[in-house]
Design a protein around this motif. Structure first.
Motif, PDB file in Angstrom:
ATOM      1  N   GLY A 175       0.809  -1.218   0.000  1.00 60.49           N
ATOM      2  CA  GLY A 175       0.000   0.000   0.000  1.00 60.49           C
ATOM      3  C   GLY A 175       0.840   1.265   0.000  1.00 60.49           C
ATOM      4  O   GLY A 175       0.543   2.224   0.712  1.00 60.49           O
ATOM      5  N   ILE A 176       1.909   1.252  -0.788  1.00 65.55           N
ATOM      6  CA  ILE A 176       2.824   2.397  -0.847  1.00 65.55           C
ATOM      7  C   ILE A 176       2.918   2.908  -2.279  1.00 65.55           C
ATOM      8  O   ILE A 176       2.497   2.237  -3.220  1.00 65.55           O
ATOM      9  N   ILE A 177       3.474   4.090  -2.438  1.00 67.63           N
ATOM     10  CA  ILE A 177       3.778   4.666  -3.744  1.00 67.63           C
ATOM     11  C   ILE A 177       5.288   4.855  -3.805  1.00 67.63           C
ATOM     12  O   ILE A 177       5.885   5.449  -2.895  1.00 67.63           O
ATOM     13  N   ILE A 178       5.899   4.335  -4.858  1.00 67.84           N
ATOM     14  CA  ILE A 178       7.344   4.466  -5.029  1.00 67.84           C
ATOM     15  C   ILE A 178       7.598   5.355  -6.243  1.00 67.84           C
ATOM     16  O   ILE A 178       7.189   5.037  -7.352  1.00 67.84           O
ATOM     17  N   ASP A 179       8.252   6.484  -6.006  1.00 68.49           N
ATOM     18  CA  ASP A 179       8.596   7.400  -7.096  1.00 68.49           C
ATOM     19  C   ASP A 179       9.890   6.945  -7.766  1.00 68.49           C
ATOM     20  O   ASP A 179      10.777   6.401  -7.101  1.00 68.49           O
ATOM     21  N   ASP A 180       9.985   7.193  -9.063  1.00 67.32           N
ATOM     22  CA  ASP A 180      11.171   6.791  -9.822  1.00 67.32           C
ATOM     23  C   ASP A 180      12.464   7.324  -9.216  1.00 67.32           C
ATOM     24  O   ASP A 180      13.481   6.639  -9.224  1.00 67.32           O
ATOM     25  N   ASP A 181      12.421   8.553  -8.679  1.00 61.76           N
ATOM     26  CA  ASP A 181      13.650   9.148  -8.149  1.00 61.76           C
ATOM     27  C   ASP A 181      14.080   8.545  -6.808  1.00 61.76           C
ATOM     28  O   ASP A 181      15.145   8.855  -6.299  1.00 61.76           O
ATOM     29  N   GLU A 182      13.256   7.670  -6.244  1.00 65.37           N
ATOM     30  CA  GLU A 182      13.630   6.992  -4.994  1.00 65.37           C
ATOM     31  C   GLU A 182      14.415   5.714  -5.245  1.00 65.37           C
ATOM     32  O   GLU A 182      14.978   5.139  -4.325  1.00 65.37           O
ATOM     33  N   ILE A 183      14.409   5.265  -6.473  1.00 64.58           N
ATOM     34  CA  ILE A 183      14.991   3.971  -6.799  1.00 64.58           C
ATOM     35  C   ILE A 183      16.436   4.116  -7.242  1.00 64.58           C
ATOM     36  O   ILE A 183      16.755   4.934  -8.106  1.00 64.58           O
ATOM     37  N   ASP A 184      17.303   3.318  -6.631  1.00 64.09           N
ATOM     38  CA  ASP A 184      18.676   3.209  -7.112  1.00 64.09           C
ATOM     39  C   ASP A 184      19.118   1.754  -6.937  1.00 64.09           C
ATOM     40  O   ASP A 184      18.446   0.968  -6.280  1.00 64.09           O
ATOM     41  N   GLY A 185      20.210   1.427  -7.535  1.00 61.24           N
ATOM     42  CA  GLY A 185      20.685   0.050  -7.525  1.00 61.24           C
ATOM     43  C   GLY A 185      20.961  -0.503  -6.141  1.00 61.24           C
ATOM     44  O   GLY A 185      20.847  -1.700  -5.899  1.00 61.24           O
ATOM     45  N   GLU A 186      21.322   0.383  -5.219  1.00 61.11           N
ATOM     46  CA  GLU A 186      21.654  -0.043  -3.862  1.00 61.11           C
ATOM     47  C   GLU A 186      20.484  -0.757  -3.179  1.00 61.11           C
ATOM     48  O   GLU A 186      20.692  -1.686  -2.406  1.00 61.11           O
ATOM     49  N   ILE A 187      19.267  -0.324  -3.470  1.00 59.55           N
ATOM     50  CA  ILE A 187      18.082  -0.909  -2.843  1.00 59.55           C
ATOM     51  C   ILE A 187      18.003  -2.403  -3.127  1.00 59.55           C
ATOM     52  O   ILE A 187      17.579  -3.183  -2.283  1.00 59.55           O
ATOM     53  N   PHE A 188      18.421  -2.799  -4.322  1.00 52.47           N
ATOM     54  CA  PHE A 188      18.289  -4.194  -4.737  1.00 52.47           C
ATOM     55  C   PHE A 188      19.552  -5.011  -4.535  1.00 52.47           C
ATOM     56  O   PHE A 188      19.610  -6.160  -4.949  1.00 52.47           O
ATOM     57  N   GLU A 189      20.573  -4.439  -3.890  1.00 54.27           N
ATOM     58  CA  GLU A 189      21.815  -5.181  -3.661  1.00 54.27           C
ATOM     59  C   GLU A 189      21.603  -6.344  -2.697  1.00 54.27           C
ATOM     60  O   GLU A 189      22.098  -7.436  -2.934  1.00 54.27           O
ATOM     61  N   THR A 190      20.900  -6.071  -1.588  1.00 53.33           N
ATOM     62  CA  THR A 190      20.686  -7.120  -0.589  1.00 53.33           C
ATOM     63  C   THR A 190      19.235  -7.117  -0.123  1.00 53.33           C
ATOM     64  O   THR A 190      18.521  -6.127  -0.265  1.00 53.33           O
ATOM     65  N   TYR A 191      18.853  -8.245   0.465  1.00 54.52           N
ATOM     66  CA  TYR A 191      17.505  -8.323   1.025  1.00 54.52           C
ATOM     67  C   TYR A 191      17.340  -7.290   2.138  1.00 54.52           C
ATOM     68  O   TYR A 191      16.297  -6.656   2.254  1.00 54.52           O
ATOM     69  N   GLY A 192      18.372  -7.089   2.938  1.00 54.68           N
ATOM     70  CA  GLY A 192      18.318  -6.114   4.036  1.00 54.68           C
ATOM     71  C   GLY A 192      18.046  -4.702   3.532  1.00 54.68           C
ATOM     72  O   GLY A 192      17.255  -3.960   4.123  1.00 54.68           O
ATOM     73  N   ASN A 193      18.687  -4.320   2.421  1.00 53.15           N
ATOM     74  CA  ASN A 193      18.455  -2.989   1.841  1.00 53.15           C
ATOM     75  C   ASN A 193      17.015  -2.850   1.365  1.00 53.15           C
ATOM     76  O   ASN A 193      16.377  -1.819   1.592  1.00 53.15           O
ATOM     77  N   LEU A 194      16.512  -3.887   0.694  1.00 51.28           N
ATOM     78  CA  LEU A 194      15.145  -3.843   0.177  1.00 51.28           C
ATOM     79  C   LEU A 194      14.137  -3.798   1.317  1.00 51.28           C
ATOM     80  O   LEU A 194      13.166  -3.049   1.274  1.00 51.28           O
ATOM     81  N   LEU A 195      14.403  -4.558   2.366  1.00 50.25           N
ATOM     82  CA  LEU A 195      13.519  -4.567   3.531  1.00 50.25           C
ATOM     83  C   LEU A 195      13.520  -3.203   4.228  1.00 50.25           C
ATOM     84  O   LEU A 195      12.459  -2.667   4.561  1.00 50.25           O
ATOM     85  N   ALA A 196      14.693  -2.625   4.418  1.00 49.75           N
ATOM     86  CA  ALA A 196      14.789  -1.317   5.084  1.00 49.75           C
ATOM     87  C   ALA A 196      14.050  -0.246   4.271  1.00 49.75           C
ATOM     88  O   ALA A 196      13.321   0.578   4.837  1.00 49.75           O
ATOM     89  N   PHE A 197      14.221  -0.271   2.952  1.00 48.12           N
ATOM     90  CA  PHE A 197      13.517   0.675   2.082  1.00 48.12           C
ATOM     91  C   PHE A 197      12.009   0.493   2.232  1.00 48.12           C
ATOM     92  O   PHE A 197      11.268   1.461   2.386  1.00 48.12           O
ATOM     93  N   SER A 198      11.556  -0.752   2.199  1.00 45.50           N
ATOM     94  CA  SER A 198      10.126  -1.051   2.304  1.00 45.50           C
ATOM     95  C   SER A 198       9.559  -0.586   3.634  1.00 45.50           C
ATOM     96  O   SER A 198       8.468  -0.001   3.686  1.00 45.50           O
ATOM     97  N   GLN A 199      10.293  -0.817   4.704  1.00 45.30           N
ATOM     98  CA  GLN A 199       9.809  -0.410   6.040  1.00 45.30           C
ATOM     99  C   GLN A 199       9.737   1.102   6.155  1.00 45.30           C
ATOM    100  O   GLN A 199       8.788   1.637   6.732  1.00 45.30           O
ATOM    101  N   ARG A 200      10.695   1.823   5.590  1.00 49.93           N
ATOM    102  CA  ARG A 200      10.658   3.292   5.593  1.00 49.93           C
ATOM    103  C   ARG A 200       9.438   3.789   4.827  1.00 49.93           C
ATOM    104  O   ARG A 200       8.762   4.725   5.261  1.00 49.93           O
ATOM    105  N   LYS A 201       9.153   3.178   3.693  1.00 47.99           N
ATOM    106  CA  LYS A 201       8.022   3.603   2.876  1.00 47.99           C
ATOM    107  C   LYS A 201       6.686   3.344   3.587  1.00 47.99           C
ATOM    108  O   LYS A 201       5.785   4.171   3.538  1.00 47.99           O
ATOM    109  N   VAL A 202       6.586   2.215   4.258  1.00 51.68           N
ATOM    110  CA  VAL A 202       5.337   1.872   4.960  1.00 51.68           C
ATOM    111  C   VAL A 202       5.085   2.846   6.118  1.00 51.68           C
ATOM    112  O   VAL A 202       3.971   3.269   6.351  1.00 51.68           O
ATOM    113  N   LYS A 203       6.169   3.217   6.807  1.00 53.59           N
ATOM    114  CA  LYS A 203       6.041   4.160   7.914  1.00 53.59           C
ATOM    115  C   LYS A 203       5.683   5.559   7.429  1.00 53.59           C
ATOM    116  O   LYS A 203       5.133   6.360   8.167  1.00 53.59           O
ATOM    117  N   GLY A 204       6.017   5.835   6.175  1.00 54.84           N
ATOM    118  CA  GLY A 204       5.708   7.144   5.602  1.00 54.84           C
ATOM    119  C   GLY A 204       6.780   8.118   5.918  1.00 54.84           C
ATOM    120  O   GLY A 204       6.696   9.284   5.968  1.00 54.84           O
TER     121      GLY A 204
END
Length: 88
Positions: free
Chosen positions: A59-88
């Motif tokens: 239930g989040i919106i991800i803007d193109d400018d928020e995405i970089d390669g680092e997010i997809f390097e590890t599961y931990g990075n992707l999880l941290a990004f997702s948790q930040r987005k959910v918290k708003g």
């Protein structure tokens, strides 16, 4: 179930579904587990699908400018990004 645990469980299920990893492989992911470039299933085509599914399932919106390669390097990075987005 805490919000953080819920995001983790949702993200694992999403990766299992989108990448066809299966529940066991998805459950075995750790914070240091490599994703893009490490998992053969996680290619550039999968990135777009994963992002779309994250928006739908979390239930989040991800803007193109928020995405970089680092997010997809590890599961931990992707999880941290997702948790930040959910918290708003």
């Amino acid at each position: 179930m805490t919000e953080a645990h819920n995001v983790d469980a949702t993200l694992r299920a999403l990766l299992a579904d989108v990448l066809g990893l299966g529940e066991e492989r998805a459950a075995a992911l750790t914070g240091d587990s490599g994703l893009f470039g490490e998992l053969p299933e996680f290619d550039s085509m999968a990135v777009a699908t994963v992002l779309t599914e994250m928006e739908d399932r979390l239930g989040i919106i991800i803007d193109d400018d928020e995405i970089d390669g680092e997010i997809f390097e590890t599961y931990g990075n992707l999880l941290a990004f997702s948790q930040r987005k959910v918290k708003g």
